[in-house]
Design a protein around this motif. Structure first.
Motif, short mmCIF file in Angstrom:
data_model
loop_
_atom_site.label_atom_id
_atom_site.label_comp_id
_atom_site.label_asym_id
_atom_site.label_seq_id
_atom_site.Cartn_x
_atom_site.Cartn_y
_atom_site.Cartn_z
N PHE A 43 0.83 -1.21 0.00
CA PHE A 43 0.00 0.00 0.00
C PHE A 43 0.87 1.26 0.00
N PHE A 44 1.95 1.24 0.76
CA PHE A 44 2.85 2.38 0.80
C PHE A 44 3.48 2.62 -0.57
N GLY A 45 3.91 1.55 -1.23
CA GLY A 45 4.52 1.70 -2.55
C GLY A 45 3.54 2.23 -3.58
N ILE A 46 2.30 1.74 -3.56
CA ILE A 46 1.29 2.22 -4.51
C ILE A 46 0.94 3.67 -4.21
N ASN A 47 0.81 4.01 -2.92
CA ASN A 47 0.50 5.39 -2.54
C ASN A 47 1.63 6.33 -2.96
N PHE A 48 2.86 5.91 -2.78
CA PHE A 48 4.02 6.69 -3.19
C PHE A 48 3.99 6.93 -4.69
N LEU A 49 3.58 5.91 -5.43
CA LEU A 49 3.48 6.00 -6.89
C LEU A 49 2.39 6.98 -7.31
N VAL A 50 1.29 7.00 -6.58
CA VAL A 50 0.17 7.88 -6.92
C VAL A 50 0.51 9.34 -6.62
N ILE A 51 1.19 9.58 -5.49
CA ILE A 51 1.47 10.96 -5.08
C ILE A 51 2.58 11.60 -5.91
N TYR A 52 3.70 10.91 -6.03
CA TYR A 52 4.86 11.47 -6.73
C TYR A 52 5.03 10.76 -8.07
N SER B 22 7.83 10.46 -10.77
CA SER B 22 9.16 10.64 -11.36
C SER B 22 9.78 9.27 -11.61
N ALA B 23 10.90 9.26 -12.30
CA ALA B 23 11.55 8.00 -12.63
C ALA B 23 12.05 7.27 -11.37
N ILE B 24 12.60 8.02 -10.43
CA ILE B 24 13.09 7.42 -9.19
C ILE B 24 11.92 6.84 -8.40
N THR B 25 10.81 7.55 -8.40
CA THR B 25 9.62 7.07 -7.69
C THR B 25 9.14 5.75 -8.27
N TYR B 26 9.17 5.62 -9.58
CA TYR B 26 8.74 4.38 -10.20
C TYR B 26 9.62 3.21 -9.75
N VAL B 27 10.92 3.42 -9.72
CA VAL B 27 11.84 2.36 -9.31
C VAL B 27 11.61 1.98 -7.85
N VAL B 28 11.54 2.98 -6.97
CA VAL B 28 11.35 2.72 -5.54
C VAL B 28 10.00 2.07 -5.30
N SER B 29 8.96 2.56 -5.96
CA SER B 29 7.62 2.00 -5.77
C SER B 29 7.55 0.55 -6.24
#
Length: 102
Positions: A51-60, A62-69
């Motif tokens: 849930f945290f990864g999906i939420n992070f993906l929805v909010i931010y 960027s390319a780094i966000t996609y990798v981290v998510s």
């Protein structure tokens, strides 16, 4: 924003269930029951990470966000899958262990 609210609710609920099962694990005295609660808590922790990864993906966005998510979603999914199987395995023996130790 509606999706973000649902994801935040999922984060909160999964964390509460994680805390609940972790508390049950610490209070359990029988070894199989303790492992069962540990596996259930880890499933909830995996759900929290997903849930945290999906939420992070929805909010931010960027390319780094996609990798981290994607890493969060994959790690959380692995935790959920592996520990669900463990909880299912230990769940078979909980009642038997209780009967033997009464």
């Amino acid at each position: 924003m509606f999706i973000n609210g649902i994801l935040v609710l999922g984060i909160i609920v999964s964390f509460v269930w994680y805390f609940y099962f972790k508390t049950k694990q610490l209070r359990a005295t029988l070894p199989i029951r303790k492992k069962w609660y540990t596996a259930k808590a880890s499933v909830c922790l995996g759900a929290f990470i997903v849930f945290f990864g999906i939420n992070f993906l929805v909010i931010y966005q960027s390319a780094i966000t996609y990798v981290v998510s994607i890493l969060f979603i994959l790690i959380g999914g692995y935790f959920m899958y592996h520990n669900y199987k463990a909880a299912k395995h230990y769940g078979q023996f909980v009642q038997e262990e209780l009967n033997l130790n009464q």
